[in-house]
Structure formats: structure tokens, C-alpha cells
Write a protein that holds these residues in place. Structure first.
Motif, PDB file in Angstrom:
ATOM      1  N   ALA A 107      32.534 -57.757 -28.959  1.00 16.60           N
ATOM      2  CA  ALA A 107      32.401 -56.850 -27.815  1.00 16.60           C
ATOM      3  C   ALA A 107      32.874 -55.454 -28.189  1.00 16.60           C
ATOM      4  CB  ALA A 107      33.205 -57.381 -26.630  1.00 16.60           C
ATOM      5  N   GLY A 108      33.999 -55.402 -28.892  1.00 13.43           N
ATOM      6  CA  GLY A 108      34.478 -54.109 -29.355  1.00 13.43           C
ATOM      7  C   GLY A 108      33.518 -53.459 -30.331  1.00 13.43           C
ATOM      8  N   ASP A 109      32.964 -54.254 -31.248  1.00  9.48           N
ATOM      9  CA  ASP A 109      32.011 -53.729 -32.227  1.00  9.48           C
ATOM     10  C   ASP A 109      30.746 -53.218 -31.543  1.00  9.48           C
ATOM     11  OD1 ASP A 109      33.758 -54.363 -34.243  1.00  9.48           O
ATOM     12  OD2 ASP A 109      32.739 -56.241 -34.801  1.00  9.48           O
ATOM     13  N   ASN A 110      30.274 -53.958 -30.527  1.00  8.94           N
ATOM     14  CA  ASN A 110      29.075 -53.532 -29.818  1.00  8.94           C
ATOM     15  C   ASN A 110      29.287 -52.206 -29.114  1.00  8.94           C
ATOM     16  OD1 ASN A 110      26.554 -55.415 -29.598  1.00  8.94           O
ATOM     17  ND2 ASN A 110      28.300 -56.811 -29.699  1.00  8.94           N
ATOM     18  N   LEU A 111      30.434 -52.076 -28.469  1.00  6.43           N
ATOM     19  CA  LEU A 111      30.696 -50.851 -27.726  1.00  6.43           C
ATOM     20  C   LEU A 111      30.834 -49.655 -28.659  1.00  6.43           C
ATOM     21  CD1 LEU A 111      31.130 -49.685 -24.918  1.00  6.43           C
ATOM     22  CD2 LEU A 111      33.576 -50.155 -25.149  1.00  6.43           C
ATOM     23  N   ILE A 112      31.492 -49.880 -29.802  1.00  6.30           N
ATOM     24  CA  ILE A 112      31.744 -48.776 -30.730  1.00  6.30           C
ATOM     25  C   ILE A 112      30.538 -48.507 -31.629  1.00  6.30           C
ATOM     26  CG2 ILE A 112      33.153 -48.001 -32.682  1.00  6.30           C
ATOM     27  CD1 ILE A 112      35.477 -49.597 -31.419  1.00  6.30           C
ATOM     28  N   ASP A 113      30.014 -49.567 -32.255  1.00 10.13           N
ATOM     29  CA  ASP A 113      28.942 -49.383 -33.244  1.00 10.13           C
ATOM     30  C   ASP A 113      27.560 -49.214 -32.609  1.00 10.13           C
ATOM     31  OD1 ASP A 113      30.918 -49.684 -35.120  1.00 10.13           O
ATOM     32  OD2 ASP A 113      30.501 -51.809 -35.480  1.00 10.13           O
ATOM     33  N   ALA A 114      27.264 -50.081 -31.636  1.00 11.15           N
ATOM     34  CA  ALA A 114      25.917 -50.078 -31.068  1.00 11.15           C
ATOM     35  C   ALA A 114      25.675 -48.887 -30.144  1.00 11.15           C
ATOM     36  CB  ALA A 114      25.662 -51.385 -30.321  1.00 11.15           C
ATOM     37  N   THR A 115      26.695 -48.476 -29.391  1.00 12.46           N
ATOM     38  CA  THR A 115      26.504 -47.373 -28.440  1.00 12.46           C
ATOM     39  C   THR A 115      26.972 -46.045 -29.000  1.00 12.46           C
ATOM     40  OG1 THR A 115      28.667 -47.660 -27.371  1.00 12.46           O
ATOM     41  CG2 THR A 115      26.827 -48.990 -26.539  1.00 12.46           C
ATOM     42  N   GLY A 116      27.772 -46.092 -30.073  1.00 17.77           N
ATOM     43  CA  GLY A 116      28.208 -44.851 -30.693  1.00 17.77           C
ATOM     44  C   GLY A 116      29.370 -44.164 -30.020  1.00 17.77           C
ATOM     45  N   VAL A 117      30.051 -44.851 -29.088  1.00 18.87           N
ATOM     46  CA  VAL A 117      31.198 -44.225 -28.441  1.00 18.87           C
ATOM     47  C   VAL A 117      32.378 -44.191 -29.414  1.00 18.87           C
ATOM     48  CG1 VAL A 117      30.447 -45.054 -26.191  1.00 18.87           C
ATOM     49  CG2 VAL A 117      32.111 -46.387 -27.488  1.00 18.87           C
ATOM     50  N   THR A 118      33.326 -43.335 -29.153  1.00 20.76           N
ATOM     51  CA  THR A 118      34.504 -43.233 -30.011  1.00 20.76           C
ATOM     52  C   THR A 118      35.446 -44.392 -29.734  1.00 20.76           C
ATOM     53  OG1 THR A 118      35.739 -41.902 -28.404  1.00 20.76           O
ATOM     54  CG2 THR A 118      34.321 -40.732 -29.978  1.00 20.76           C
ATOM     55  N   VAL A 119      36.366 -44.648 -30.682  1.00 22.51           N
ATOM     56  CA  VAL A 119      37.346 -45.713 -30.474  1.00 22.51           C
ATOM     57  C   VAL A 119      38.275 -45.365 -29.322  1.00 22.51           C
ATOM     58  CG1 VAL A 119      37.288 -46.635 -32.805  1.00 22.51           C
ATOM     59  CG2 VAL A 119      38.785 -44.705 -32.306  1.00 22.51           C
ATOM     60  N   GLU A 120      38.481 -44.068 -29.083  1.00 22.97           N
ATOM     61  CA  GLU A 120      39.307 -43.664 -27.936  1.00 22.97           C
ATOM     62  C   GLU A 120      38.639 -44.079 -26.626  1.00 22.97           C
ATOM     63  OE1 GLU A 120      40.228 -40.643 -31.202  1.00 22.97           O
ATOM     64  OE2 GLU A 120      38.449 -41.668 -30.407  1.00 22.97           O
ATOM     65  N   THR A 121      37.329 -43.828 -26.550  1.00 19.26           N
ATOM     66  CA  THR A 121      36.590 -44.209 -25.341  1.00 19.26           C
ATOM     67  C   THR A 121      36.557 -45.714 -25.169  1.00 19.26           C
ATOM     68  OG1 THR A 121      35.191 -42.239 -25.511  1.00 19.26           O
ATOM     69  CG2 THR A 121      34.368 -44.053 -24.166  1.00 19.26           C
ATOM     70  N   ALA A 122      36.307 -46.427 -26.258  1.00 15.94           N
ATOM     71  CA  ALA A 122      36.269 -47.889 -26.184  1.00 15.94           C
ATOM     72  C   ALA A 122      37.612 -48.447 -25.730  1.00 15.94           C
ATOM     73  CB  ALA A 122      35.891 -48.467 -27.549  1.00 15.94           C
ATOM     74  N   SER A 123      38.695 -47.924 -26.279  1.00 15.80           N
ATOM     75  CA  SER A 123      40.030 -48.375 -25.880  1.00 15.80           C
ATOM     76  C   SER A 123      40.251 -48.122 -24.395  1.00 15.80           C
ATOM     77  CB  SER A 123      41.099 -47.652 -26.700  1.00 15.80           C
ATOM     78  OG  SER A 123      40.975 -47.942 -28.079  1.00 15.80           O
ATOM     79  N   SER A 124      39.816 -46.951 -23.923  1.00 12.85           N
ATOM     80  CA  SER A 124      39.988 -46.615 -22.507  1.00 12.85           C
ATOM     81  C   SER A 124      39.186 -47.555 -21.617  1.00 12.85           C
ATOM     82  CB  SER A 124      39.552 -45.161 -22.263  1.00 12.85           C
ATOM     83  OG  SER A 124      40.342 -44.260 -23.009  1.00 12.85           O
ATOM     84  N   VAL A 125      37.958 -47.875 -22.040  1.00  7.19           N
ATOM     85  CA  VAL A 125      37.107 -48.781 -21.258  1.00  7.19           C
ATOM     86  C   VAL A 125      37.773 -50.147 -21.113  1.00  7.19           C
ATOM     87  CG1 VAL A 125      34.949 -50.093 -21.298  1.00  7.19           C
ATOM     88  CG2 VAL A 125      34.934 -47.637 -21.793  1.00  7.19           C
ATOM     89  N   PHE A 126      38.308 -50.671 -22.212  1.00  3.82           N
ATOM     90  CA  PHE A 126      38.908 -52.004 -22.154  1.00  3.82           C
ATOM     91  C   PHE A 126      40.252 -51.985 -21.421  1.00  3.82           C
ATOM     92  CE2 PHE A 126      36.227 -52.761 -26.079  1.00  3.82           C
ATOM     93  CZ  PHE A 126      35.310 -53.542 -25.401  1.00  3.82           C
ATOM     94  N   VAL A 127      40.986 -50.877 -21.490  1.00  5.91           N
ATOM     95  CA  VAL A 127      42.211 -50.748 -20.696  1.00  5.91           C
ATOM     96  C   VAL A 127      41.878 -50.820 -19.212  1.00  5.91           C
ATOM     97  CG1 VAL A 127      43.996 -49.125 -19.945  1.00  5.91           C
ATOM     98  CG2 VAL A 127      43.604 -49.491 -22.377  1.00  5.91           C
ATOM     99  N   ILE A 128      40.851 -50.083 -18.810  1.00  6.35           N
ATOM    100  CA  ILE A 128      40.453 -50.078 -17.401  1.00  6.35           C
ATOM    101  C   ILE A 128      39.960 -51.457 -16.969  1.00  6.35           C
ATOM    102  CG2 ILE A 128      38.763 -49.154 -15.764  1.00  6.35           C
ATOM    103  CD1 ILE A 128      38.889 -46.522 -17.407  1.00  6.35           C
ATOM    104  N   ALA A 129      39.142 -52.098 -17.824  1.00  8.08           N
ATOM    105  CA  ALA A 129      38.626 -53.428 -17.486  1.00  8.08           C
ATOM    106  C   ALA A 129      39.759 -54.434 -17.328  1.00  8.08           C
ATOM    107  CB  ALA A 129      37.653 -53.895 -18.567  1.00  8.08           C
TER     108      ALA A 129
END
Length: 280
Positions: A107-129
């Protein structure tokens, strides 16, 4: 809500003093006691989750999306068996954790690699979730204690929290490794020190046991991933070059051995009388 710590070896988990909700089945807790076995297998599962996800992406030939769909399907089957079980069973629970670790990594790989978001954004998304899961869980059940996973509703919230905790740990681990450039071994030491700090805050400064548990649960994910990367990555990248196949196989053998031992001895099964003493 007043909490009191579980009398168990290993990291304590808070148990609420609250009237049991309708439908609750005392003594049928669906998760193990938090002992040294719990944390050992949890870290091993996080390592396998990281190396197995890399192995599948490299060898399966399905691409990131195909591997994600495949492992999510396998996880759904195992989760169904976990939900059908009427109590904690090591042989069902720990394979579920291992598969959640793999899917959380993907899930982390998909969010970061597949969508191209930064690791900061991915971390924020999962914190909120994860925060949303905790808020809804607490508002509905009035407890986040893993000593109270004895209804379908609570178990559903628990596994959602575990999934997002793994995904957050993956993104946070990538964030630390990319920004600090510590290397795998020093990253593992850093996360180990962070876990020790939480333990010290809990035992010496009375940090809430529930939040202590979940904080450590998140931190063990990048700890295990750092260990897995250190063992499996090429020497040129700072690893020992064992490879994902050998690393995954070694850790899986240890996990299987420990799970067989726990299934036979049941030393990590919550005592119904112990549970009833802490829920009043």
C-alpha cells in the motif's frame, strides 16, 4: 475513561474499566497477550513483509498492481478465517499479521511509486487514515485496548488499525532513510532507540499504555524493514547481500517455529479470569 495496565510480561497494554458492551464475549479475546513472543514475531513479520513484498515485485512478473491485488486477495481469505475463529489462535492470527505486513508495504509502495506522491505526503495520508480509525473506534467502543478485541466490530477496527500502522511505518521509514541518509544499520538503531524511549516514558513517566502500545507497534515496522534491508540489500548499498529469498526464508522459518511453539503451549493466550479482573 480510566485505564489500568495489563499484568503481563512485555509491553503493557491498557485495559478499560468499563461496563462490557452488549454482545461482548469475556475471555474470547482475539489477540494474544503482549509478551516478548508478541514483539519478537511482530518484528519478524515486519521484516518478512518488507523483503517478501520486494521479492514478489521482482519475481512474480505481475507488476506492483498485480502483486497488490494477489496479496490482498490472499489476505482477505486469511482474514475471513481469523474472523470466523471464536478466539485467538496462533496459527491463524500470526499468518494474518504477516500478510497484513506485506499488503501494508505494498500500500505504501503504491501510494509513493504508482501515484508519484512524496514520502511526506504518503506519511501524512496514513497518519490521517490511522487517526480516523482510532477516533471512530473509540467513539463507538469507548476503548482502544487490545485486551478487548472480543466483538466483530472491535476486531474490524483492530485490523484496520494494524493495516494503516504497517503502511504508516513503511512510509515513515522511507522518509527517515531518504532524508537522514543513515543507512540500514543506523536506521535500525535509531528506531530501536525510539522504541526504548517510548518504553521509558511509559514505565517511568506513566505515558498512557494504549498510546504507548500503538506507538511502538508503528515503530517496529520501520525497525523490521531496516533489518530486512540490511540483510538483503547488496553490499554496495550498505547491506549484507543475502538477498530477499534467503532473508525471507530465514525469517519465515523462525516465525513458523515460534508460532508452532505458541500453538502447542498457549503461553500467550489471555486468561479469561485475568481479563475479567481488568474489565469491571
Amino acid at each position: 475513561m480510566i485505564f489500568e495496565s495489563s499484568e503481563t510480561s512485555g509491553f503493557p497494554v491498557a485495559t478499560p474499566r468499563a461496563v462490557p458492551p452488549s454482545g461482548r464475549r469475556p475471555g474470547w479475546n482475539k489477540v494474544p497477550e503482549v509478551t516478548v513472543y508478541f514483539w519478537t514475531i511482530k518484528i519478524l513479520c515486519t521484516t518478512v513483509g518488507d523483503t517478501a513484498a520486494d521479492l514478489l515485485k521482482e519475481k512474480a512478473g505481475l507488476g506492483l498492481t498485480g502483486v497488490s491485488v494477489l496479496m490482498s486477495t490472499v489476505l482477505a481469505v486469511v482474514l475471513a478465517a481469523q474472523f470466523r475463529s471464536t478466539q485467538y489462535r496462533a496459527g491463524v492470527y500470526w499468518p494474518t499479521v504477516a500478510l497484513v505486513s506485506v499488503v501494508g508495504t505494498l500500500a505504501g509502495d503504491n501510494l509513493i511509486d504508482a501515484t508519484g506522491v512524496t514520502v511526506e505526503t504518503a506519511s501524512s495520508v496514513f497518519v490521517i487514515a490511522l487517526a480516523i480509525v482510532f477516533v471512530v473506534w473509540y467513539r463507538r467502543e469507548r476503548t482502544l485496548s487490545i485486551h478487548s478485541i472480543d466483538t466483530t466490530s472491535r476486531e474490524s477496527f483492530y485490523w484496520l488499525a494494524v493495516l494503516f500502522a504497517f503502511a504508516l511505518g513503511t512510509a515513515a521509514g522511507d522518509l527517515v532513510s531518504q532524508r537522514l541518509h543513515l543507512g540500514y544499520w543506523l536506521s535500525a538503531v535509531l528506531f530501536g532507540l525510539a522504541i526504548a524511549a517510548v518504553g521509558l516514558a511509559h514505565f517511568q513517566l506513566d505515558l498512557d499504555a494504549v498510546w504507548s502500545f500503538w506507538t511502538v507497534y508503528i515503530l517496529t515496522r520501520p525497525l523490521g524493514a531496516s533489518i530486512g534491508d540490511y540483510l538483503s540489500r547488496p553490499s554496495g548499498d550498505g547491506g549484507l547481500e543475502l538477498g530477499t529469498v534467503v532473508t525471507s526464508a530465514l525469517f519465515l522459518m523462525v516465525i513458523v517455529g515460534l508460532v508452532v511453539y505458541l500453538a502447542a503451549t498457549r503461553v500467550d493466550v489471555t486468561d479469561p479470569e485475568h481479563t475479567s479482573r481488568h474489565v469491571a
